[in-house]
Design a protein around this motif. Sequence first.
Motif, PDB file in Angstrom:
ATOM      1  N   ALA A   1       0.865  -1.177   0.000  1.00 59.23           N
ATOM      2  CA  ALA A   1       0.000   0.000   0.000  1.00 59.23           C
ATOM      3  C   ALA A   1       0.904   1.230   0.000  1.00 59.23           C
ATOM      4  O   ALA A   1       1.353   1.678   1.058  1.00 59.23           O
ATOM      5  CB  ALA A   1      -0.887  -0.021   1.239  1.00 59.23           C
ATOM      6  N   PRO A   2       1.216   1.766  -1.173  1.00 58.07           N
ATOM      7  CA  PRO A   2       2.186   2.868  -1.242  1.00 58.07           C
ATOM      8  C   PRO A   2       1.681   4.114  -0.544  1.00 58.07           C
ATOM      9  O   PRO A   2       0.502   4.462  -0.634  1.00 58.07           O
ATOM     10  CB  PRO A   2       2.331   3.110  -2.750  1.00 58.07           C
ATOM     11  N   ARG A   3       2.583   4.772   0.138  1.00 54.36           N
ATOM     12  CA  ARG A   3       2.226   6.034   0.763  1.00 54.36           C
ATOM     13  C   ARG A   3       1.872   7.044  -0.316  1.00 54.36           C
ATOM     14  O   ARG A   3       2.567   7.154  -1.333  1.00 54.36           O
ATOM     15  CB  ARG A   3       3.428   6.542   1.571  1.00 54.36           C
ATOM     16  N   GLY A   4       0.769   7.735  -0.149  1.00 51.99           N
ATOM     17  CA  GLY A   4       0.370   8.747  -1.120  1.00 51.99           C
ATOM     18  C   GLY A   4      -0.495   8.214  -2.244  1.00 51.99           C
ATOM     19  O   GLY A   4      -0.994   8.989  -3.060  1.00 51.99           O
ATOM     20  N   ALA A   5      -0.694   6.902  -2.325  1.00 50.13           N
ATOM     21  CA  ALA A   5      -1.550   6.322  -3.370  1.00 50.13           C
ATOM     22  C   ALA A   5      -2.793   5.779  -2.698  1.00 50.13           C
ATOM     23  O   ALA A   5      -2.951   4.587  -2.511  1.00 50.13           O
ATOM     24  CB  ALA A   5      -0.815   5.222  -4.115  1.00 50.13           C
ATOM     25  N   THR A   6      -3.679   6.672  -2.350  1.00 47.87           N
ATOM     26  CA  THR A   6      -4.851   6.320  -1.542  1.00 47.87           C
ATOM     27  C   THR A   6      -5.661   5.208  -2.167  1.00 47.87           C
ATOM     28  O   THR A   6      -5.967   5.233  -3.342  1.00 47.87           O
ATOM     29  CB  THR A   6      -5.756   7.557  -1.390  1.00 47.87           C
ATOM     30  N   ASN A   7      -6.009   4.242  -1.370  1.00 45.85           N
ATOM     31  CA  ASN A   7      -6.920   3.156  -1.722  1.00 45.85           C
ATOM     32  C   ASN A   7      -6.318   2.061  -2.602  1.00 45.85           C
ATOM     33  O   ASN A   7      -6.935   1.036  -2.771  1.00 45.85           O
ATOM     34  CB  ASN A   7      -8.192   3.684  -2.406  1.00 45.85           C
ATOM     35  N   LYS A   8      -5.169   2.281  -3.189  1.00 45.71           N
ATOM     36  CA  LYS A   8      -4.641   1.296  -4.124  1.00 45.71           C
ATOM     37  C   LYS A   8      -3.645   0.367  -3.463  1.00 45.71           C
ATOM     38  O   LYS A   8      -2.880   0.754  -2.594  1.00 45.71           O
ATOM     39  CB  LYS A   8      -3.955   2.004  -5.295  1.00 45.71           C
ATOM     40  N   LEU A   9      -3.661  -0.887  -3.913  1.00 44.71           N
ATOM     41  CA  LEU A   9      -2.633  -1.850  -3.556  1.00 44.71           C
ATOM     42  C   LEU A   9      -1.879  -2.227  -4.822  1.00 44.71           C
ATOM     43  O   LEU A   9      -2.449  -2.244  -5.909  1.00 44.71           O
ATOM     44  CB  LEU A   9      -3.247  -3.117  -2.965  1.00 44.71           C
ATOM     45  N   ILE A  10      -0.616  -2.547  -4.663  1.00 46.54           N
ATOM     46  CA  ILE A  10       0.173  -3.019  -5.799  1.00 46.54           C
ATOM     47  C   ILE A  10       0.627  -4.433  -5.486  1.00 46.54           C
ATOM     48  O   ILE A  10       1.310  -4.668  -4.488  1.00 46.54           O
ATOM     49  CB  ILE A  10       1.376  -2.105  -6.063  1.00 46.54           C
ATOM     50  N   PHE A  11       0.219  -5.354  -6.345  1.00 46.52           N
ATOM     51  CA  PHE A  11       0.474  -6.772  -6.120  1.00 46.52           C
ATOM     52  C   PHE A  11       1.746  -7.218  -6.828  1.00 46.52           C
ATOM     53  O   PHE A  11       2.067  -6.758  -7.923  1.00 46.52           O
ATOM     54  CB  PHE A  11      -0.700  -7.607  -6.633  1.00 46.52           C
ATOM     55  N   GLY A  12       2.453  -8.151  -6.190  1.00 47.69           N
ATOM     56  CA  GLY A  12       3.593  -8.786  -6.822  1.00 47.69           C
ATOM     57  C   GLY A  12       3.153  -9.921  -7.723  1.00 47.69           C
ATOM     58  O   GLY A  12       1.954 -10.152  -7.936  1.00 47.69           O
TER      59      GLY A  12
END
Lengths: 114, 112
Positions: free
Chosen positions: B92-103
Amino acid sequence: DVKVTQSSRYLVKRTGEKVFLECVQDMDHENMFWYRQDPGLGLRLIYFSYDVKMKEKGDIPEGYSVSREKKERFSLILESASTNQTSMYLCASSFRGKWQETQYFGPGTRLLVL
Amino acid sequence: SQQGEEDPQALSIQEGENATMNCSYKTSINNLQWYRQNSGRGLVHLILIRSNEREKHSGRLRVTLDTSKKSSSLLITASRAADTASYFCATAPRGATNKLIFGTGTLLAVQP
């Protein structure tokens, strides 16, 4: 228990057809997401919505559009299906908290475009 | 490139052994989550660890987070054949509200 349902488990379409993938969640979540999953590439975000009628592009929005007319329903539209859109499509939902919260996934739709 | 990179890509162990999977990421995060996916199904959330936490347990799962190294590990103890699945970390990157980035995931096979 949170339930996220997707309209089809398997779908076969022809190139050029308009395709609708439907997703419904029953937990009053504000956020809804559409991902596609391809071998070796993991999950890639296509679009997400944080409220009714609101949408934001994800990492790979080209060739797709979305619709969120009701809070519980988020539709993914392939305007003119192409073979490179053959993939597994996953819908997810989450609460809109202060930080990114747990996402709840549907079972997926495996789409084959011939 | 992927925010979360899992290692190894595939892992095969015997029932009863422990399984360890690692995840590395690039940017500052609010939290890191682990998910499991059984073959051909949707993802199921396993555990969430916040950026100010170092270790978290849930049943047979143990997750660690080292923000200085930008890495996390998932340990499954006393594995069972039913643990056979793909495991994904999501940041859950800081500053990227609501989004997750999956591996891209680790495929775990537990042999009975």
